[in-house]
Design a protein around this motif. Sequence first.
Motif, mmCIF file in Angstrom:
data_model
loop_
_atom_site.group_PDB
_atom_site.id
_atom_site.type_symbol
_atom_site.label_atom_id
_atom_site.label_comp_id
_atom_site.label_asym_id
_atom_site.label_seq_id
_atom_site.Cartn_x
_atom_site.Cartn_y
_atom_site.Cartn_z
ATOM 1 N N ALA A 125 -4.989 4.599 -0.655
ATOM 2 C CA ALA A 125 -4.094 3.868 0.298
ATOM 3 C C ALA A 125 -3.208 5.214 0.870
ATOM 4 N N GLU A 126 -2.789 6.042 -0.095
ATOM 5 C CA GLU A 126 -1.933 7.204 0.071
ATOM 6 C C GLU A 126 -2.700 8.222 1.111
ATOM 7 N N ARG B 159 -12.868 2.848 2.891
ATOM 8 C CA ARG B 159 -13.755 1.957 2.039
ATOM 9 C C ARG B 159 -13.397 2.279 0.509
ATOM 10 N N GLY B 160 -12.801 3.521 0.327
ATOM 11 C CA GLY B 160 -12.127 3.554 -1.061
ATOM 12 C C GLY B 160 -11.008 2.509 -1.442
ATOM 13 N N VAL B 161 -10.258 2.215 -0.680
ATOM 14 C CA VAL B 161 -9.331 1.131 -0.700
ATOM 15 C C VAL B 161 -10.150 -0.155 -1.079
ATOM 16 N N ILE B 162 -11.100 -0.597 -0.301
ATOM 17 C CA ILE B 162 -11.913 -1.852 -0.564
ATOM 18 C C ILE B 162 -12.542 -1.834 -1.874
ATOM 19 N N VAL C 280 -3.844 -1.216 5.128
ATOM 20 C CA VAL C 280 -4.453 -2.208 4.362
ATOM 21 C C VAL C 280 -3.569 -2.988 3.565
ATOM 22 N N ASP C 281 -2.362 -3.026 3.922
ATOM 23 C CA ASP C 281 -1.410 -3.975 3.221
ATOM 24 C C ASP C 281 -1.620 -5.350 3.360
#
Length: 966
Positions: A447-448, A682-685, A814-815
């Motif tokens: 996210a960062e 994609r990484g967040v998901i 993505v919050d």
Amino acid sequence: MFNDEYPSGDEGWKLYLAAIETAEPPVSAVGVTDYYGLDVYEEFLRRAAGQLPGVELVFPNIELRLNTGTGKAAINLHLIVSPNDPDHATQIRQFLKGLTFEAFGRDFHCDPDDLRALGRRHKPDQTDDRALLAEGANQFKVDFKQLRTAWRKNTWVQDNVLVAVAGSSRDGTAGLGSDHAFDTLRAEIEAFAHIIFASTPAQRTFWLGHGGLGRAELEARYNGRKPCLHGSDAHGLTKVLKPDLDRRCWLKGDATFESLRQAALEPEDRVFIGTEPEVQSLPSQVISEIQISRADWLPNPRLPLNSGLICVIGARGSGKTALADILAAGAYSASSQVNDRSFLRRARPALREEAVKLAWADGETTGNSLSAIEIEDLLDSSRVQYLSQQFVDQLCAADGVTTELMSEIHRVIFQAHSQDARLGATDFEDLLAMKCAGADAAHRSQAEALATISEEIRAERELIASLEPKKRERENLLQLAAKLKADRAALIPRGDAERAAALDALSRAVEVKSQAVEAAERRQQALLALKQDVTVFRDTTAPTHLRQLRTRHAEAGLPLAEWERFKPEYAGDVDGAIQAGLNDVDGLLKTLRGRAPAGDGPFIGQDADLSVHALLVLQAEQTRLQKLVGIDRDKANRIAQLTQKVAADEAAAAKLEREIEIAAGASDRVKKLQVDRTNAYRGVIAALSVKQRQLEALYTPLKARLDEEIGALAKLSFEVRRTADVAAWAAQGEELLDVRKAGEFRGRGRLAELATGALKAKWEAGAPDEIASALSAFFDAHRQDFIDQAAVESTDRVAYRAWAADLTRWFYSVDHIEIAYSVRYEGSEIEQLSPGTRGIVLLLLYLAVDREDLRPLVIDQPEENLDPKSIFDELVPRFRTAKQRRQVMIVTHNANLVVNTDADQVIIASCGPHRPDALPEISYASGGLESFEIRKGVCDILEGGEVAFQERARRLRVRLPPEAEG
């Protein structure tokens, strides 16, 4: 009568009674067996009068032999007679006399005279009356059909006698199993019996419905489940109270005949056959007695407690809840439950020095002052699980506190994990944090990265937007520098052309050298700034990162020295690289600047290479030539200013050239950053998916338990899912749009509607690639709509670029996506259930699922908010199961929770009249359901009490004595 191996006469009786009196473990009840009569029973009573102080119950066990045999012996059937009726001997003799045996052309009645007559006909040469009675009894056989008919006609016998049949293969019904012609008769005999005389685990398993037949089939074929009882069947002194294989018979309840009747009603919980009785609750988790001291309002301040299920009943305001509150106070568990409706809070003004002490089965004691429960958490941890009525009401209320409800559920989930699987965590939240630490770290970093990439894209787009203006500005600067150079040349006199040309060349050399000095100074400043960044990183950033890493992963258990390895550091000698650069630039500056020459000059030879001379030398020669060509001080200053301005403009143009070169590559970098942004998204998901799997694993032990359940618990499920708050996401987007303009997004909520249809399902269930593709497709489909309905005008280029950056940043945020976990009942969120359904779910969790918490469970009025069917179908069987593993106390108004749970102890609370400035007198009477006084109290106090007793007896096909009916 048969196989009598005791010493004869008084000595035999003396030794027999002594064996009973000294038996270990002690004996509380004795069934005296005799064939077809009461002679031995009555002799026992006469001989034992004034002896056997530990024996509280003596009852007749009349053995009959049926006219059906097994091939080895006749089947034995027993009449177990209640001694409660003073006239029981007369009544049972009259019943027995009605049984007949046809032989020698006549009917012989089952009484001593006819039995002796039968013995005399069988053995005419026998003259001893006792021998004749034994011989007649040996020949007398009872017809089962006649016995059953006589039974059905005699209400006294039905009320006072229990029927038992031997279950062995020698003289019991199992012996009929070898011939299928006797299957129906065997079933009829066993269905008629209340009790099976058997001791083997296989027999007990079968008759409890855990073997070949289930409970429903036993109900249909055999009139229900049967208790298996076993005696020593001692025919001599060596066998008195010493059953084979130490299979002693233990009954739960007082030493009364009603305990036998209760065993017929509750065969599984009331009877155990084995060397020692089963240990259910752990001694350290059982309160054996509650004592209240210095309480003048309690006439009986000591109350023993059963280790199983205790039901506290009484009229409204009788002191039921007071007992629960006081017990909780003694176990350091009251303070969190006390409110204005609690007894301890309402009684506070009248409390003085009253204190409660609990005696635990392992010898420990705990206690507390009733007026100081607020400090109980300082004394010890909670020793009981107390669910006060107010606490349950709060959790079950229509507007109940969701956080507290979920906290209780999470506590149960945590307890469902084995100690090894808890990883040293102390509660659900702690375990959740540990299990999801990796996923949370990945989510946080991705996210960062996503936020950083979005900012980088914004910056690159700013560069792209600045490319043409920078080119124009560079051209303007170069043109201005050219004009300034012309102006500077005009200031030089034309009289001495050679000197003028030399001065012009010298001025240009000064400009070039000045630019080189400025470039070197900029490099010097950059190196110094880099050095400062390195210092900040080492002194602040790296230690902070290490400290946060140690905090997040404290359970890693690494020594302090090992943690130092995780401190971020530069890969090489950056200090050396910076210092080498500074040394280099220092030397360069010294070379470029040089030293001011002394004297009047000339300082540079004619036709010399001006580029090799230092700035100060060039400036000194420039000053000398200015004087020679007649340039006064004023002109010299102007030439110097123009020279500096030209140098500055050309330096600015050179800087712009470098920026233009960087900006020219921004488009390519944006494309790469967009790919990186998609990957970060994609990484967040993916991180959320990992967390979802970890959460599902946390719920797995509880899910496994629920899969084994039936009834309401089978409807309970735990759901872990990815959720997307599309409304919140769209609301943020609408702040960047003018939803009043014509377009696809016109009107509040339209964006949310479109996003719900196109994105919500992907956000909540799609794979990372699917979500990224859906997001791109949505943006491509509505790119023009976003532009047309922008909240700023495109003519305001600065504002518009900022808007475009904000739009992109919002679109890829993505919050609004997170992992949610919840408890569902029949598919509905538990927060949305009715108070009654919430109540049943919560109690079922405590009773059936929370198996690891072995502390005593105290519940005040669990039936509140629940319908009668739920109580009978759901709570009754759960309480019956829960009491097998933990001590349970319930305060209740519901007869089913007392009667059909087969409460091991019933406490009846009663309260005296009001007393000014003092508590009314409260008393507690205690006993088991086998006690007439307790049964009467249940019927008098609890609504439906009599109905509950009769319904249970009807279902189990056992006739209750008259006193139990009212």
